[in-house]
Design a protein around this motif. Structure first.
Motif, PDB file in Angstrom:
ATOM      1  N   ALA B 137       0.844  -1.201   0.000  1.00 35.40           N
ATOM      2  CA  ALA B 137       0.000   0.000   0.000  1.00 35.40           C
ATOM      3  C   ALA B 137       0.873   1.243   0.000  1.00 35.40           C
ATOM      4  O   ALA B 137       0.566   2.230  -0.690  1.00 35.40           O
ATOM      5  N   LEU B 138       1.998   1.228   0.755  1.00 39.51           N
ATOM      6  CA  LEU B 138       2.884   2.387   0.783  1.00 39.51           C
ATOM      7  C   LEU B 138       3.429   2.683  -0.616  1.00 39.51           C
ATOM      8  O   LEU B 138       3.478   3.840  -1.052  1.00 39.51           O
ATOM      9  N   SER B 139       3.834   1.640  -1.332  1.00 41.37           N
ATOM     10  CA  SER B 139       4.376   1.848  -2.680  1.00 41.37           C
ATOM     11  C   SER B 139       3.304   2.349  -3.639  1.00 41.37           C
ATOM     12  O   SER B 139       3.557   3.233  -4.462  1.00 41.37           O
ATOM     13  N   MET B 140       2.110   1.791  -3.531  1.00 43.01           N
ATOM     14  CA  MET B 140       1.054   2.162  -4.468  1.00 43.01           C
ATOM     15  C   MET B 140       0.558   3.582  -4.208  1.00 43.01           C
ATOM     16  O   MET B 140       0.393   4.377  -5.147  1.00 43.01           O
ATOM     17  N   ILE B 141       0.335   3.923  -2.931  1.00 44.82           N
ATOM     18  CA  ILE B 141      -0.083   5.286  -2.601  1.00 44.82           C
ATOM     19  C   ILE B 141       1.020   6.261  -3.011  1.00 44.82           C
ATOM     20  O   ILE B 141       0.759   7.341  -3.555  1.00 44.82           O
ATOM     21  N   GLY B 142       2.271   5.854  -2.775  1.00 46.30           N
ATOM     22  CA  GLY B 142       3.401   6.689  -3.156  1.00 46.30           C
ATOM     23  C   GLY B 142       3.473   6.908  -4.659  1.00 46.30           C
ATOM     24  O   GLY B 142       3.775   8.008  -5.121  1.00 46.30           O
ATOM     25  N   ALA B 143       3.177   5.862  -5.423  1.00 51.05           N
ATOM     26  CA  ALA B 143       3.192   5.998  -6.877  1.00 51.05           C
ATOM     27  C   ALA B 143       2.125   6.991  -7.324  1.00 51.05           C
ATOM     28  O   ALA B 143       2.335   7.774  -8.269  1.00 51.05           O
ATOM     29  N   PHE B 144       0.990   6.980  -6.634  1.00 54.37           N
ATOM     30  CA  PHE B 144      -0.066   7.945  -6.947  1.00 54.37           C
ATOM     31  C   PHE B 144       0.417   9.363  -6.670  1.00 54.37           C
ATOM     32  O   PHE B 144       0.255  10.273  -7.503  1.00 54.37           O
ATOM     33  N   ILE B 172      -1.317   3.412  11.216  1.00 55.37           N
ATOM     34  CA  ILE B 172      -2.101   3.127  12.426  1.00 55.37           C
ATOM     35  C   ILE B 172      -2.413   1.636  12.518  1.00 55.37           C
ATOM     36  O   ILE B 172      -2.127   0.985  13.528  1.00 55.37           O
ATOM     37  N   PHE B 173      -2.965   1.098  11.442  1.00 52.85           N
ATOM     38  CA  PHE B 173      -3.385  -0.304  11.509  1.00 52.85           C
ATOM     39  C   PHE B 173      -2.190  -1.247  11.501  1.00 52.85           C
ATOM     40  O   PHE B 173      -2.212  -2.288  12.165  1.00 52.85           O
ATOM     41  N   GLY B 174      -1.140  -0.880  10.780  1.00 55.87           N
ATOM     42  CA  GLY B 174       0.049  -1.738  10.752  1.00 55.87           C
ATOM     43  C   GLY B 174       0.703  -1.820  12.112  1.00 55.87           C
ATOM     44  O   GLY B 174       0.975  -2.917  12.628  1.00 55.87           O
ATOM     45  N   ALA B 175       0.961  -0.659  12.722  1.00 57.36           N
ATOM     46  CA  ALA B 175       1.623  -0.650  14.029  1.00 57.36           C
ATOM     47  C   ALA B 175       0.724  -1.276  15.088  1.00 57.36           C
ATOM     48  O   ALA B 175       1.192  -1.997  15.976  1.00 57.36           O
ATOM     49  N   GLU B 176      -0.588  -1.031  14.999  1.00 58.97           N
ATOM     50  CA  GLU B 176      -1.529  -1.591  15.970  1.00 58.97           C
ATOM     51  C   GLU B 176      -1.547  -3.122  15.891  1.00 58.97           C
ATOM     52  O   GLU B 176      -1.512  -3.799  16.923  1.00 58.97           O
ATOM     53  N   ALA B 177      -1.578  -3.623  14.664  1.00 61.19           N
ATOM     54  CA  ALA B 177      -1.601  -5.087  14.501  1.00 61.19           C
ATOM     55  C   ALA B 177      -0.329  -5.703  15.061  1.00 61.19           C
ATOM     56  O   ALA B 177      -0.378  -6.738  15.733  1.00 61.19           O
ATOM     57  N   GLY B 181      -0.196  -8.107  18.355  1.00 60.61           N
ATOM     58  CA  GLY B 181       0.328  -9.455  18.140  1.00 60.61           C
ATOM     59  C   GLY B 181       1.417  -9.775  19.148  1.00 60.61           C
ATOM     60  O   GLY B 181       1.458 -10.866  19.721  1.00 60.61           O
ATOM     61  N   ILE B 182       2.285  -8.783  19.380  1.00 63.02           N
ATOM     62  CA  ILE B 182       3.394  -8.991  20.322  1.00 63.02           C
ATOM     63  C   ILE B 182       2.869  -9.187  21.738  1.00 63.02           C
ATOM     64  O   ILE B 182       3.359 -10.025  22.495  1.00 63.02           O
ATOM     65  N   GLY B 183       1.819  -8.421  22.089  1.00 57.94           N
ATOM     66  CA  GLY B 183       1.252  -8.525  23.432  1.00 57.94           C
ATOM     67  C   GLY B 183       0.420  -9.777  23.630  1.00 57.94           C
ATOM     68  O   GLY B 183      -0.074 -10.027  24.726  1.00 57.94           O
ATOM     69  N   GLY B 184       0.235 -10.542  22.580  1.00 60.05           N
ATOM     70  CA  GLY B 184      -0.549 -11.765  22.694  1.00 60.05           C
ATOM     71  C   GLY B 184      -2.043 -11.546  22.588  1.00 60.05           C
ATOM     72  O   GLY B 184      -2.832 -12.410  22.936  1.00 60.05           O
ATOM     73  N   PHE B 185      -2.453 -10.368  22.139  1.00 59.99           N
ATOM     74  CA  PHE B 185      -3.891 -10.104  21.985  1.00 59.99           C
ATOM     75  C   PHE B 185      -4.348 -10.464  20.572  1.00 59.99           C
ATOM     76  O   PHE B 185      -3.537 -10.715  19.676  1.00 59.99           O
ATOM     77  N   ASP B 186      -5.667 -10.466  20.410  1.00 59.44           N
ATOM     78  CA  ASP B 186      -6.234 -10.763  19.097  1.00 59.44           C
ATOM     79  C   ASP B 186      -6.048  -9.545  18.177  1.00 59.44           C
ATOM     80  O   ASP B 186      -6.460  -8.438  18.527  1.00 59.44           O
ATOM     81  N   ASN B 187      -5.394  -9.728  17.033  1.00 62.65           N
ATOM     82  CA  ASN B 187      -5.163  -8.590  16.140  1.00 62.65           C
ATOM     83  C   ASN B 187      -5.793  -8.798  14.760  1.00 62.65           C
ATOM     84  O   ASN B 187      -5.355  -8.212  13.773  1.00 62.65           O
ATOM     85  N   THR B 188      -6.845  -9.616  14.725  1.00 67.98           N
ATOM     86  CA  THR B 188      -7.466  -9.888  13.432  1.00 67.98           C
ATOM     87  C   THR B 188      -8.014  -8.619  12.788  1.00 67.98           C
ATOM     88  O   THR B 188      -7.814  -8.390  11.587  1.00 67.98           O
ATOM     89  N   THR B 189      -8.672  -7.773  13.592  1.00 66.03           N
ATOM     90  CA  THR B 189      -9.313  -6.587  13.019  1.00 66.03           C
ATOM     91  C   THR B 189      -8.305  -5.634  12.365  1.00 66.03           C
ATOM     92  O   THR B 189      -8.466  -5.307  11.194  1.00 66.03           O
ATOM     93  N   PRO B 190      -7.250  -5.189  13.095  1.00 65.87           N
ATOM     94  CA  PRO B 190      -6.297  -4.307  12.408  1.00 65.87           C
ATOM     95  C   PRO B 190      -5.604  -4.970  11.215  1.00 65.87           C
ATOM     96  O   PRO B 190      -5.327  -4.299  10.216  1.00 65.87           O
ATOM     97  N   LEU B 191      -5.349  -6.279  11.312  1.00 63.32           N
ATOM     98  CA  LEU B 191      -4.731  -6.974  10.172  1.00 63.32           C
ATOM     99  C   LEU B 191      -5.641  -6.926   8.950  1.00 63.32           C
ATOM    100  O   LEU B 191      -5.190  -6.686   7.831  1.00 63.32           O
ATOM    101  N   LEU B 192      -6.941  -7.162   9.187  1.00 65.92           N
ATOM    102  CA  LEU B 192      -7.886  -7.135   8.063  1.00 65.92           C
ATOM    103  C   LEU B 192      -8.000  -5.731   7.488  1.00 65.92           C
ATOM    104  O   LEU B 192      -8.093  -5.556   6.267  1.00 65.92           O
ATOM    105  N   LEU B 194      -5.671  -3.451   7.539  1.00 65.77           N
ATOM    106  CA  LEU B 194      -4.426  -3.224   6.810  1.00 65.77           C
ATOM    107  C   LEU B 194      -4.487  -3.883   5.431  1.00 65.77           C
ATOM    108  O   LEU B 194      -4.157  -3.261   4.403  1.00 65.77           O
ATOM    109  N   ALA B 195      -4.937  -5.133   5.413  1.00 63.12           N
ATOM    110  CA  ALA B 195      -5.039  -5.851   4.144  1.00 63.12           C
ATOM    111  C   ALA B 195      -6.047  -5.170   3.230  1.00 63.12           C
ATOM    112  O   ALA B 195      -5.849  -5.082   2.010  1.00 63.12           O
ATOM    113  N   GLY B 196      -7.123  -4.634   3.855  1.00 64.18           N
ATOM    114  CA  GLY B 196      -8.141  -3.941   3.054  1.00 64.18           C
ATOM    115  C   GLY B 196      -7.587  -2.685   2.412  1.00 64.18           C
ATOM    116  O   GLY B 196      -7.865  -2.400   1.237  1.00 64.18           O
TER     117      GLY B 196
END
Lengths: 208, 218
Positions: B137-144, B172-177, B181-192, B194-196
């Motif tokens: 996403a960083l590369s694509m937004i950057g290309a824009f 936000i979503f990348g760092a949050e996920a 993840g490191i803290g052992g919590f569920d990070n499905t939402t920020p990962l999704l 980010l992928a979105g």
């Protein structure tokens, strides 16, 4: 493979530079564009190549028929001569770069980096690109800049061969190439940029 | 299109191509932060994912103006615009080449640099995964952004200002996920999320970027 312009008005930066242009470029024809500096030859060529829309009128040409040769050759200095040419060949779906290298006398330079070429050699490489595009209509903007007499001869030969095989060329140039060509002087078509009828159009050019 | 990708990669790797610039910048950020923040392991471990994400984002930003500017200056972009490849394809391929030469090395290096900041062990995996999903996403937004500023001399400042706000959701979503993840919590939402963001950028921005380039070529 015919290029037709009808009542064409071309603009540079929203200001019309040439208007009322109508001409046809038929297969086997070479048309030489003449006109003083700043008269709009480059703008006309860019419009015909589809890089900018005409302000009025229309251009009709077969799809994917145009090979545009600009002032800049689009060469990458860190790639070799052969790599530069092979890239443009594969972009255009052709493979064989040898005839183009031979025709513009570049065989001895094929493994040299393009940044170490002289201005004339770069230009020859830029013109060799036209051959590997396999396109029928060449739109050339001052193709002979920095070429010596022998290289101009090579270029004229290339155009002759291209035209003989059913191609066509529209060439903006100030010198005599020794080709059988019709001269098309753009000076009479110079647009009056102050014509009141079109001043408002320039403002919303970016939004149309 | 493969020819264009191969050419861009070859140009990046050859002398003066800028390959390694982002990676070197990323290394500098990761090594300087412990000096600035202090050597307490617990503090560093806590801020590591955020710092790595900011570092990767800025490293990505550094090489954005090369995506189209060089091709614009030497006339290649005009010629590519008249070539049989659609402009949308050209944009997508050039963003992909930017990702392979800038984003991918960051993804691979991030776990190693994480070790420099005392990141706990699950962090190696999570920083790798989140950057892998987010950097396209960083590369694509950057290309824009690069497409919008392609005609401008020294457009780098404007490019940064344009692109930075668009990068914030990814950050936000990348760092949050990664942190969750490191803290052992569920990070499905920020990962999704980010992928979105990545999926939407890759799907939509080539069209916007190619329209911007066509206007800038006029």
């Amino acid at each position: 493979m015919e290029l037709t312009a009808r009542d064409l008005t071309v603009s540079r930066g929203g200001v019309p530079v040439l208007e009322g242009l109508s001409f046809t470029l038929k297969p086997g024809q070479v048309l030489v564009l003449r006109g003083p500096n700043g008269s709009g030859k480059t703008t006309l060529l860019r419009t015909l190549a589809g890089l900018q829309p005409p302000l009025a009128g229309e251009v009709s040409l077969p799809p994917e028929a145009i090979a545009y040769g600009a002032h800049a050759d689009g060469l990458k200095g860190t790639l070799t001569v052969a790599e530069n040419l092979a890239f443009w060949a594969s972009v255009h779906g052709t493979r064989d770069i040898e005839p183009a290298l031979t025709r513009f006398n570049l065989l001895g330079l094929r493994n040299r980096a393009a940044q170490s070429l002289s201005a004339g050699q770069k230009r020859r490489l830029g013109l060799a690109r036209l051959l590997v595009t396999g396109r029928a209509i060449w739109l050339l903007d001052e193709p002979t800049v920095s070429l010596d007499a022998a290289s101009v001869g090579l270029f004229a030969d290339a155009v002759r061969t291209h035209v003989a095989s059913g191609g066509a060329a529209l060439i903006a140039t100030h010198i005599d190439l020794g080709l059988e060509a019709e001269i098309f002087d753009v000076t009479p078509f110079k647009a009056d940029p102050d014509a009141p009828s079109r001043t408002p159009a320039a403002f919303d050019e970016a939004f149309t | 299109m493969i020819a264009l990708l191969a050419r861009d990669m070859r140009l990046a790797i050859r002398a003066g191509g800028g390959f390694g610039l982002g990676l070197a910048f990323f290394l500098i950020v990761s090594t300087l932060v412990p000096f600035a923040v202090g050597p307490e392991g617990a503090v560093l471990a806590r801020i590591a994912p955020g710092i790595l994400w900011v570092g990767a984002l800025l490293a990505c930003l550094l090489s954005l103006d090369r995506i189209f500017q060089l091709d614009f200056e030497d006339g290649s972009l005009d010629l590519l615009a008249t070539a049989p490849i659609p402009m949308e394809g050209t944009v997508a391929v050039k963003a992909l080449a930017h990702w392979i030469t800038t984003g991918l090395p960051l993804v691979v290096a991030a776990p190693v640099f994480g070790a420099l900041m005392n990141m706990p062990e699950p962090g190696y995996w999570w920083i790798f995964v989140t950057l892998l999903i987010g950097t396209p996403a960083l590369s694509m937004i950057g290309a824009f952004g690069a497409a919008l500023t392609v005609g401008l001399k020294r457009g780098g400042l404007l490019l940064s200002l344009l692109v930075l706000p668009l990068y914030i959701p990814t950050l936000i979503f990348g760092a949050e996920a990664a942190t969750r993840g490191i803290g052992g919590f569920d990070n499905t939402t920020p990962l999704l999320m980010l992928a979105g963001i990545t999926a939407a950028s890759v799907a939509l921005l080539p069209f916007a970027a190619s329209a911007a380039i066509r206007i800038n070529l006029r």
